[in-house]
Design a protein around this motif. Structure first.
Motif, PDB file in Angstrom:
ATOM      1  N   ILE A 167       0.844  -1.206   0.000  1.00  0.00           N
ATOM      2  CA  ILE A 167       0.000   0.000   0.000  1.00  0.00           C
ATOM      3  C   ILE A 167       0.875   1.251   0.000  1.00  0.00           C
ATOM      4  O   ILE A 167       0.609   2.238  -0.711  1.00  0.00           O
ATOM      5  N   GLY A 168       1.947   1.211   0.804  1.00  0.00           N
ATOM      6  CA  GLY A 168       2.853   2.368   0.846  1.00  0.00           C
ATOM      7  C   GLY A 168       3.526   2.609  -0.491  1.00  0.00           C
ATOM      8  O   GLY A 168       3.684   3.756  -0.926  1.00  0.00           O
ATOM      9  N   MET A 169       3.929   1.510  -1.145  1.00  0.00           N
ATOM     10  CA  MET A 169       4.559   1.643  -2.465  1.00  0.00           C
ATOM     11  C   MET A 169       3.590   2.224  -3.487  1.00  0.00           C
ATOM     12  O   MET A 169       3.961   3.086  -4.303  1.00  0.00           O
ATOM     13  N   PHE A 170       2.342   1.780  -3.450  1.00  0.00           N
ATOM     14  CA  PHE A 170       1.337   2.307  -4.378  1.00  0.00           C
ATOM     15  C   PHE A 170       1.090   3.788  -4.136  1.00  0.00           C
ATOM     16  O   PHE A 170       1.070   4.594  -5.083  1.00  0.00           O
ATOM     17  N   LEU A 171       0.907   4.172  -2.878  1.00  0.00           N
ATOM     18  CA  LEU A 171       0.659   5.583  -2.549  1.00  0.00           C
ATOM     19  C   LEU A 171       1.864   6.447  -2.904  1.00  0.00           C
ATOM     20  O   LEU A 171       1.705   7.587  -3.378  1.00  0.00           O
ATOM     21  N   PHE A 172       3.055   5.910  -2.679  1.00  0.00           N
ATOM     22  CA  PHE A 172       4.263   6.662  -3.032  1.00  0.00           C
ATOM     23  C   PHE A 172       4.317   6.901  -4.538  1.00  0.00           C
ATOM     24  O   PHE A 172       4.646   8.004  -5.010  1.00  0.00           O
ATOM     25  N   GLY A 173       3.971   5.857  -5.310  1.00  0.00           N
ATOM     26  CA  GLY A 173       3.984   5.996  -6.773  1.00  0.00           C
ATOM     27  C   GLY A 173       2.968   7.023  -7.252  1.00  0.00           C
ATOM     28  O   GLY A 173       3.255   7.830  -8.154  1.00  0.00           O
ATOM     29  N   GLN A 174       1.778   7.013  -6.655  1.00  0.00           N
ATOM     30  CA  GLN A 174       0.744   7.980  -7.047  1.00  0.00           C
ATOM     31  C   GLN A 174       1.155   9.405  -6.701  1.00  0.00           C
ATOM     32  O   GLN A 174       0.963  10.339  -7.502  1.00  0.00           O
ATOM     33  N   CYS A 175       1.711   9.576  -5.519  1.00  0.00           N
ATOM     34  CA  CYS A 175       2.161  10.918  -5.110  1.00  0.00           C
ATOM     35  C   CYS A 175       3.309  11.407  -5.995  1.00  0.00           C
ATOM     36  O   CYS A 175       3.384  12.588  -6.353  1.00  0.00           O
ATOM     37  N   LEU A 176       4.208  10.492  -6.374  1.00  0.00           N
ATOM     38  CA  LEU A 176       5.322  10.851  -7.251  1.00  0.00           C
ATOM     39  C   LEU A 176       4.815  11.274  -8.627  1.00  0.00           C
ATOM     40  O   LEU A 176       5.305  12.254  -9.217  1.00  0.00           O
ATOM     41  N   LEU A 177       3.812  10.558  -9.131  1.00  0.00           N
ATOM     42  CA  LEU A 177       3.227  10.901 -10.423  1.00  0.00           C
ATOM     43  C   LEU A 177       2.584  12.277 -10.388  1.00  0.00           C
ATOM     44  O   LEU A 177       2.746  13.097 -11.315  1.00  0.00           O
ATOM     45  N   LEU A 178       1.869  12.562  -9.324  1.00  0.00           N
ATOM     46  CA  LEU A 178       1.241  13.887  -9.191  1.00  0.00           C
ATOM     47  C   LEU A 178       2.296  14.981  -9.066  1.00  0.00           C
ATOM     48  O   LEU A 178       2.143  16.079  -9.606  1.00  0.00           O
ATOM     49  N   LEU A 179       3.367  14.693  -8.323  1.00  0.00           N
ATOM     50  CA  LEU A 179       4.418  15.683  -8.137  1.00  0.00           C
ATOM     51  C   LEU A 179       5.105  16.002  -9.469  1.00  0.00           C
ATOM     52  O   LEU A 179       5.377  17.181  -9.789  1.00  0.00           O
ATOM     53  N   ILE A 180       5.369  14.967 -10.284  1.00  0.00           N
ATOM     54  CA  ILE A 180       5.996  15.181 -11.592  1.00  0.00           C
ATOM     55  C   ILE A 180       5.080  15.996 -12.493  1.00  0.00           C
ATOM     56  O   ILE A 180       5.517  16.925 -13.200  1.00  0.00           O
ATOM     57  N   ALA A 181       3.792  15.657 -12.492  1.00  0.00           N
ATOM     58  CA  ALA A 181       2.830  16.400 -13.324  1.00  0.00           C
ATOM     59  C   ALA A 181       2.705  17.848 -12.864  1.00  0.00           C
ATOM     60  O   ALA A 181       2.466  18.752 -13.688  1.00  0.00           O
ATOM     61  N   TYR A 182       2.872  18.077 -11.564  1.00  0.00           N
ATOM     62  CA  TYR A 182       2.759  19.444 -11.029  1.00  0.00           C
ATOM     63  C   TYR A 182       3.991  20.276 -11.386  1.00  0.00           C
ATOM     64  O   TYR A 182       3.884  21.477 -11.703  1.00  0.00           O
ATOM     65  N   LEU A 183       5.162  19.639 -11.346  1.00  0.00           N
ATOM     66  CA  LEU A 183       6.398  20.377 -11.614  1.00  0.00           C
ATOM     67  C   LEU A 183       6.686  20.513 -13.107  1.00  0.00           C
ATOM     68  O   LEU A 183       7.270  21.518 -13.538  1.00  0.00           O
ATOM     69  N   ASP A 184       6.306  19.515 -13.882  1.00  0.00           N
ATOM     70  CA  ASP A 184       6.556  19.550 -15.331  1.00  0.00           C
ATOM     71  C   ASP A 184       5.331  20.142 -16.027  1.00  0.00           C
ATOM     72  O   ASP A 184       4.275  19.518 -16.106  1.00  0.00           O
ATOM     73  N   LEU A 185       5.507  21.373 -16.544  1.00  0.00           N
ATOM     74  CA  LEU A 185       4.365  22.075 -17.135  1.00  0.00           C
ATOM     75  C   LEU A 185       3.950  21.464 -18.466  1.00  0.00           C
ATOM     76  O   LEU A 185       2.831  21.711 -18.939  1.00  0.00           O
ATOM     77  N   SER A 186       4.817  20.661 -19.047  1.00  0.00           N
ATOM     78  CA  SER A 186       4.466  20.051 -20.327  1.00  0.00           C
ATOM     79  C   SER A 186       3.476  18.889 -20.156  1.00  0.00           C
ATOM     80  O   SER A 186       2.893  18.417 -21.127  1.00  0.00           O
ATOM     81  N   ILE A 187       3.319  18.429 -18.920  1.00  0.00           N
ATOM     82  CA  ILE A 187       2.384  17.330 -18.642  1.00  0.00           C
ATOM     83  C   ILE A 187       1.105  17.919 -18.065  1.00  0.00           C
ATOM     84  O   ILE A 187       1.139  18.611 -17.037  1.00  0.00           O
ATOM     85  N   PRO A 188      -0.036  17.681 -18.680  1.00  0.00           N
ATOM     86  CA  PRO A 188      -1.288  18.240 -18.142  1.00  0.00           C
ATOM     87  C   PRO A 188      -1.631  17.620 -16.776  1.00  0.00           C
ATOM     88  O   PRO A 188      -1.652  16.392 -16.631  1.00  0.00           O
ATOM     89  N   PHE A 189      -1.888  18.456 -15.802  1.00  0.00           N
ATOM     90  CA  PHE A 189      -2.065  17.972 -14.426  1.00  0.00           C
ATOM     91  C   PHE A 189      -3.415  17.280 -14.217  1.00  0.00           C
ATOM     92  O   PHE A 189      -3.507  16.262 -13.529  1.00  0.00           O
ATOM     93  N   GLN A 190      -4.499  17.865 -14.810  1.00  0.00           N
ATOM     94  CA  GLN A 190      -5.845  17.324 -14.552  1.00  0.00           C
ATOM     95  C   GLN A 190      -6.027  15.898 -15.078  1.00  0.00           C
ATOM     96  O   GLN A 190      -6.580  15.041 -14.380  1.00  0.00           O
ATOM     97  N   PRO A 191      -5.580  15.557 -16.288  1.00  0.00           N
ATOM     98  CA  PRO A 191      -5.688  14.152 -16.733  1.00  0.00           C
ATOM     99  C   PRO A 191      -4.907  13.192 -15.835  1.00  0.00           C
ATOM    100  O   PRO A 191      -5.361  12.081 -15.563  1.00  0.00           O
ATOM    101  N   VAL A 192      -3.727  13.652 -15.365  1.00  0.00           N
ATOM    102  CA  VAL A 192      -2.949  12.795 -14.465  1.00  0.00           C
ATOM    103  C   VAL A 192      -3.700  12.576 -13.152  1.00  0.00           C
ATOM    104  O   VAL A 192      -3.733  11.462 -12.607  1.00  0.00           O
ATOM    105  N   LEU A 193      -4.314  13.669 -12.661  1.00  0.00           N
ATOM    106  CA  LEU A 193      -5.089  13.553 -11.421  1.00  0.00           C
ATOM    107  C   LEU A 193      -6.264  12.587 -11.604  1.00  0.00           C
ATOM    108  O   LEU A 193      -6.594  11.797 -10.708  1.00  0.00           O
TER     109      LEU A 193
END
Length: 336
Positions: A13-39
């Protein structure tokens, strides 16, 4: 069980949550990736993961629930039907361990039964020379010598009898025969066996029987009376003191009461006198006491549904009371 399951899967569960949070963080920092579809993707994957956890919970915990509810016996049929490979490994280990325990228990049971049979055989063999010894003692012309030898013979006889009944006690239910017992003849037979001992100590019996019959097992009732009467004689040191034996009816129940004028039992010892091996705290140096007589008497009385009570005062004496069940109650319990 759900808490245990989550704790077991906490790393996943921790690994899954970490992966999801990492994905959101990358989408938030990288402006070339749309944040809402990732969310949206994270939200859907989280819902799917929760559904997956619920399905796996019901599938994986069924086996462990059976293990949790399994009684600690040697029957593993209640924990079978393992689903996963790991569960099958655990099930196989349980079956092998249980089989070894079965074999070990069987060997120990056989060894115990053999030892018990050998001891019973030895007791019966010893009874033959004891009987011959008793006949030889009766021919001794010196009265004091005959009395002393009879007393020692009686002690050996009672110890062997106690050991014999101790071995028979675990299977007492197979040996019971409930019938009308003649209290008077049974009691006088036990008193006669103690006659030489009482003469040596200068004491007697005062027998008052208002009730002469009761419903019980004659052999085991005689054993219970023998233990109490023997103790009464053994611990009565006052000269010319009588042991009072009464039978009467109280509250619609037959009762036998045995009162001695011995040294009595200390109040702190009363709750423990029926415990196995307990002798006394006041007279702890008494090496003649085995701590088995009253324990065995209580065990036999319990099987016969006889309530065994005691009242005692140090320096005054003790009163043991056998409270018999009502006839209809005994018949209902024993199924006769």
């Amino acid at each position: 069980m759900s808490k245990t399951f989550l704790m077991e899967r906490i790393s996943w569960i921790g690994m899954f949550l970490f992966g999801q949070c990492l994905l959101l963080l990358i989408a938030y920092l990288d402006l070339s990736i749309p944040f809402q579809p990732v969310l949206y993707i994270v939200f859907l994957s989280t819902i799917l993961f929760i559904i997956f956890l619920i399905i796996r919970y019901h599938k994986e915990t069924a086996f462990f629930k059976r293990l949790h509810d399994w009684e600690s016996s040697l029957d593993v049929s209640g924990v079978a039907d393992a689903a996963s490979p790991f569960e099958k490994i655990m099930e196989l280990a349980l079956i092998n361990q249980t089989e070894q325990l079965h074999q070990s228990a069987s060997r120990q049971q056989i060894a115990l039964e053999q030892e018990k049979d050998e001891l019973l055989s030895w007791i019966h063999e010893v009874k033959t020379p004891l009987t011959a010894m008793h006949l030889m003692i009766s021919r001794v012309e010196n009265d004091p010598m005959r009395a002393s030898l009879t007393f020692e013979w009686l002690r050996i006889h009672h110890l062997l009898d106690q050991q014999l009944h101790q071995l028979r006690l675990p299977s007492i239910e197979n040996d019971l025969y409930i019938e009308k017992v003649d209290i008077e003849s049974l009691l006088y037979m036990e008193l006669k066996s103690l006659q030489s001992w009482c003469i040596q100590k200068g004491m007697g019996f005062d027998v008052q029987l208002d009730v002469t019959e009761t419903l019980s097992d004659a052999k085991w009732l005689a054993f219970i009376l023998r233990q109490i009467l023997t103790n009464a004689v053994k611990y009565s040191d006052k000269p010319a003191s009588d042991i009072i034996v009464r039978s009467f009816v109280a509250q619609e129940r037959t009762m036998i009461e045995i009162t001695d004028s011995g040294r009595g039992i200390a109040p702190k010892d009363l709750p423990r006198i029926f415990d196995k091996g307990f002798t006394s705290t006041t007279w702890h140096q008494d090496s003649a006491a085995t701590g088995m007589g009253l324990y065995l008497a209580q065990k036999a009385a319990h099987t016969l549904h006889i309530q065994l009570t005691v009242q005692s005062e140090v320096g005054v004496g003790s009163t043991f009371t056998l409270i018999f069940p009502q006839p209809n109650e005994l018949l209902r319990i024993t199924g006769m």
